[in-house]
Design a protein around this motif. Sequence first.
Motif, PDB file in Angstrom:
ATOM      1  N   ALA A 272       0.782  -1.237  -0.067  1.00 15.57           N
ATOM      2  CA  ALA A 272      -0.263   0.038   0.223  1.00 15.57           C
ATOM      3  C   ALA A 272       1.298   1.569   0.515  1.00 15.57           C
ATOM      4  O   ALA A 272       2.294   1.091   0.629  1.00 15.57           O
ATOM      5  CB  ALA A 272      -0.775   0.572   1.289  1.00 15.57           C
ATOM      6  N   THR A 273      -0.045   2.089  -0.663  1.00 16.16           N
ATOM      7  CA  THR A 273       1.063   3.635  -0.655  1.00 16.16           C
ATOM      8  C   THR A 273       0.310   4.415  -0.571  1.00 16.16           C
ATOM      9  O   THR A 273      -0.505   4.644  -0.791  1.00 16.16           O
ATOM     10  CB  THR A 273       1.921   3.613  -2.217  1.00 16.16           C
ATOM     11  N   ILE A 274       0.947   6.365   0.186  1.00 14.78           N
ATOM     12  CA  ILE A 274       0.509   7.041   0.087  1.00 14.78           C
ATOM     13  C   ILE A 274       1.076   8.021  -0.165  1.00 14.78           C
ATOM     14  O   ILE A 274       2.442   7.886  -0.038  1.00 14.78           O
ATOM     15  CB  ILE A 274      -0.007   7.095   1.445  1.00 14.78           C
ATOM     16  N   GLN A 275       0.577   9.304  -0.805  1.00 14.51           N
ATOM     17  CA  GLN A 275       1.045  10.736  -1.393  1.00 14.51           C
ATOM     18  C   GLN A 275       0.999  11.042   0.070  1.00 14.51           C
ATOM     19  O   GLN A 275      -0.026  11.770   0.677  1.00 14.51           O
ATOM     20  CB  GLN A 275       0.509  10.955  -2.834  1.00 14.51           C
ATOM     21  N   TRP A 276       2.540  12.074   0.450  1.00 18.25           N
ATOM     22  CA  TRP A 276       2.846  12.975   1.671  1.00 18.25           C
ATOM     23  C   TRP A 276       3.208  13.760   1.187  1.00 18.25           C
ATOM     24  O   TRP A 276       2.532  14.082   0.613  1.00 18.25           O
ATOM     25  CB  TRP A 276       4.314  12.323   2.065  1.00 18.25           C
ATOM     26  N   GLU A 277       2.508  14.721   2.129  1.00 20.00           N
ATOM     27  CA  GLU A 277       2.253  16.993   2.024  1.00 20.00           C
ATOM     28  C   GLU A 277       3.455  16.783   0.494  1.00 20.00           C
ATOM     29  O   GLU A 277       3.127  18.463   0.404  1.00 20.00           O
ATOM     30  CB  GLU A 277       2.562  17.191   3.248  1.00 20.00           C
ATOM     31  N   ASP A 278       4.581  16.579   0.578  1.00 24.77           N
ATOM     32  CA  ASP A 278       5.309  17.413  -0.472  1.00 24.77           C
ATOM     33  C   ASP A 278       5.748  16.366  -1.307  1.00 24.77           C
ATOM     34  O   ASP A 278       5.878  16.752  -1.973  1.00 24.77           O
ATOM     35  CB  ASP A 278       7.511  16.691   0.196  1.00 24.77           C
ATOM     36  N   GLY A 279       3.888  15.359  -1.710  1.00 24.17           N
ATOM     37  CA  GLY A 279       4.140  15.305  -3.651  1.00 24.17           C
ATOM     38  C   GLY A 279       4.435  13.670  -3.870  1.00 24.17           C
ATOM     39  O   GLY A 279       4.363  13.372  -4.804  1.00 24.17           O
ATOM     40  N   THR A 280       6.049  12.988  -2.805  1.00 26.33           N
ATOM     41  CA  THR A 280       6.024  11.726  -3.350  1.00 26.33           C
ATOM     42  C   THR A 280       5.401  10.662  -2.492  1.00 26.33           C
ATOM     43  O   THR A 280       4.420  11.079  -1.559  1.00 26.33           O
ATOM     44  CB  THR A 280       7.144  11.933  -2.490  1.00 26.33           C
ATOM     45  N   THR A 281       4.973  10.147  -3.068  1.00 28.77           N
ATOM     46  CA  THR A 281       4.699   8.387  -2.583  1.00 28.77           C
ATOM     47  C   THR A 281       5.177   7.794  -2.174  1.00 28.77           C
ATOM     48  O   THR A 281       6.652   6.967  -2.064  1.00 28.77           O
ATOM     49  CB  THR A 281       4.175   7.893  -4.220  1.00 28.77           C
ATOM     50  N   TYR A 282       5.385   7.430  -0.652  1.00 30.91           N
ATOM     51  CA  TYR A 282       6.089   6.594   0.231  1.00 30.91           C
ATOM     52  C   TYR A 282       4.474   5.140   0.228  1.00 30.91           C
ATOM     53  O   TYR A 282       3.724   5.074   0.402  1.00 30.91           O
ATOM     54  CB  TYR A 282       6.369   7.400   1.637  1.00 30.91           C
ATOM     55  N   PRO A 283       5.726   4.365   0.897  1.00 29.00           N
ATOM     56  CA  PRO A 283       4.513   2.940   1.721  1.00 29.00           C
ATOM     57  C   PRO A 283       4.291   3.834   2.496  1.00 29.00           C
ATOM     58  O   PRO A 283       4.549   3.735   3.394  1.00 29.00           O
ATOM     59  CB  PRO A 283       5.894   1.989   1.310  1.00 29.00           C
ATOM     60  N   VAL A 284       2.770   2.669   3.098  1.00 28.97           N
ATOM     61  CA  VAL A 284       1.959   3.456   4.037  1.00 28.97           C
ATOM     62  C   VAL A 284       1.584   2.369   5.028  1.00 28.97           C
ATOM     63  O   VAL A 284       1.611   0.860   4.533  1.00 28.97           O
ATOM     64  CB  VAL A 284       0.578   3.572   3.515  1.00 28.97           C
ATOM     65  N   ILE A 285       2.201   2.215   6.042  1.00 30.41           N
ATOM     66  CA  ILE A 285       1.799   0.845   6.992  1.00 30.41           C
ATOM     67  C   ILE A 285       1.148   1.255   7.969  1.00 30.41           C
ATOM     68  O   ILE A 285       1.114   2.463   9.456  1.00 30.41           O
ATOM     69  CB  ILE A 285       3.215   0.424   7.824  1.00 30.41           C
ATOM     70  N   ASP A 286      -0.205   0.583   8.465  1.00 33.60           N
ATOM     71  CA  ASP A 286      -0.942   0.794   9.127  1.00 33.60           C
ATOM     72  C   ASP A 286      -0.798   0.516  10.387  1.00 33.60           C
ATOM     73  O   ASP A 286      -0.214  -0.983  10.779  1.00 33.60           O
ATOM     74  CB  ASP A 286      -2.531   0.212   9.290  1.00 33.60           C
ATOM     75  N   VAL A 287      -1.032   1.519  11.427  1.00 35.04           N
ATOM     76  CA  VAL A 287      -1.021   0.640  13.072  1.00 35.04           C
ATOM     77  C   VAL A 287      -2.204   0.780  14.151  1.00 35.04           C
ATOM     78  O   VAL A 287      -2.547   2.145  13.550  1.00 35.04           O
ATOM     79  CB  VAL A 287       1.069   1.246  13.533  1.00 35.04           C
ATOM     80  N   GLU A 288      -1.855   0.219  15.404  1.00 37.09           N
ATOM     81  CA  GLU A 288      -3.932   0.031  15.569  1.00 37.09           C
ATOM     82  C   GLU A 288      -3.239   1.140  17.077  1.00 37.09           C
ATOM     83  O   GLU A 288      -4.329   2.040  17.862  1.00 37.09           O
ATOM     84  CB  GLU A 288      -3.466  -1.256  16.732  1.00 37.09           C
ATOM     85  N   VAL A 289      -2.009   1.062  17.693  1.00 40.48           N
ATOM     86  CA  VAL A 289      -1.627   1.895  18.465  1.00 40.48           C
ATOM     87  C   VAL A 289      -0.625   2.883  17.994  1.00 40.48           C
ATOM     88  O   VAL A 289       0.741   2.152  17.397  1.00 40.48           O
ATOM     89  CB  VAL A 289      -1.648   0.888  20.093  1.00 40.48           C
ATOM     90  N   SER A 290      -0.325   4.414  18.302  1.00 36.51           N
ATOM     91  CA  SER A 290       0.024   4.950  18.443  1.00 36.51           C
ATOM     92  C   SER A 290       0.787   6.140  19.448  1.00 36.51           C
ATOM     93  O   SER A 290       0.309   6.228  20.091  1.00 36.51           O
ATOM     94  CB  SER A 290       1.059   6.211  17.217  1.00 36.51           C
ATOM     95  N   SER A 291       1.597   7.263  19.480  1.00 39.34           N
ATOM     96  CA  SER A 291       1.692   8.078  20.900  1.00 39.34           C
ATOM     97  C   SER A 291       0.935   8.926  20.948  1.00 39.34           C
ATOM     98  O   SER A 291       0.396   9.623  21.454  1.00 39.34           O
ATOM     99  CB  SER A 291       3.019   8.899  20.633  1.00 39.34           C
ATOM    100  N   ALA A 292       0.004   8.697  19.295  1.00 41.79           N
ATOM    101  CA  ALA A 292      -1.338   9.778  18.976  1.00 41.79           C
ATOM    102  C   ALA A 292      -2.373   9.194  19.946  1.00 41.79           C
ATOM    103  O   ALA A 292      -3.239   9.705  20.139  1.00 41.79           O
ATOM    104  CB  ALA A 292      -1.498  10.418  17.941  1.00 41.79           C
ATOM    105  N   SER A 293      -2.113   7.985  19.987  1.00 38.66           N
ATOM    106  CA  SER A 293      -3.601   7.656  20.365  1.00 38.66           C
ATOM    107  C   SER A 293      -3.031   6.839  21.904  1.00 38.66           C
ATOM    108  O   SER A 293      -4.035   5.810  22.170  1.00 38.66           O
ATOM    109  CB  SER A 293      -4.649   6.090  19.533  1.00 38.66           C
ATOM    110  N   HIS A 294      -2.344   6.228  22.382  1.00 38.74           N
ATOM    111  CA  HIS A 294      -1.992   5.657  23.448  1.00 38.74           C
ATOM    112  C   HIS A 294      -2.671   6.166  25.145  1.00 38.74           C
ATOM    113  O   HIS A 294      -2.067   7.396  24.669  1.00 38.74           O
ATOM    114  CB  HIS A 294       0.157   5.298  23.373  1.00 38.74           C
TER     115      HIS A 294
END
Length: 84
Positions: free
Chosen positions: A33-55
């Motif tokens: 899976a890929t996603i277009q980042w804010e700088d316009g470049t496409t990067y691979p994306v990995i979905d996580v269940e918990v990060s520092s934003a939701s822990h």
Amino acid sequence: MKPGIHPDYHPVVFRDRSADVSFLTRSTRTSEATIQWEDGTTYPVIDVEVSSASHPFYTGNSRVVDTAGRVEKFRRRYGKKDAS
């Protein structure tokens, strides 16, 4: 560093779907899976269940986790046997 013995280390986006937060970092993990980042470049994306934003430790908010299935599995495996 010796050439040819280290894994590929490249930019990857980790996305926490529960908090709707993404961050760009470098990792050896890959994804189809890929996603277009804010700088316009496409990067691979990995979905996580918990990060520092939701822990809960970092956010101070508690979150209900469905553990009923795990508890029932434990009770079936290790619960008292009927003495019939």
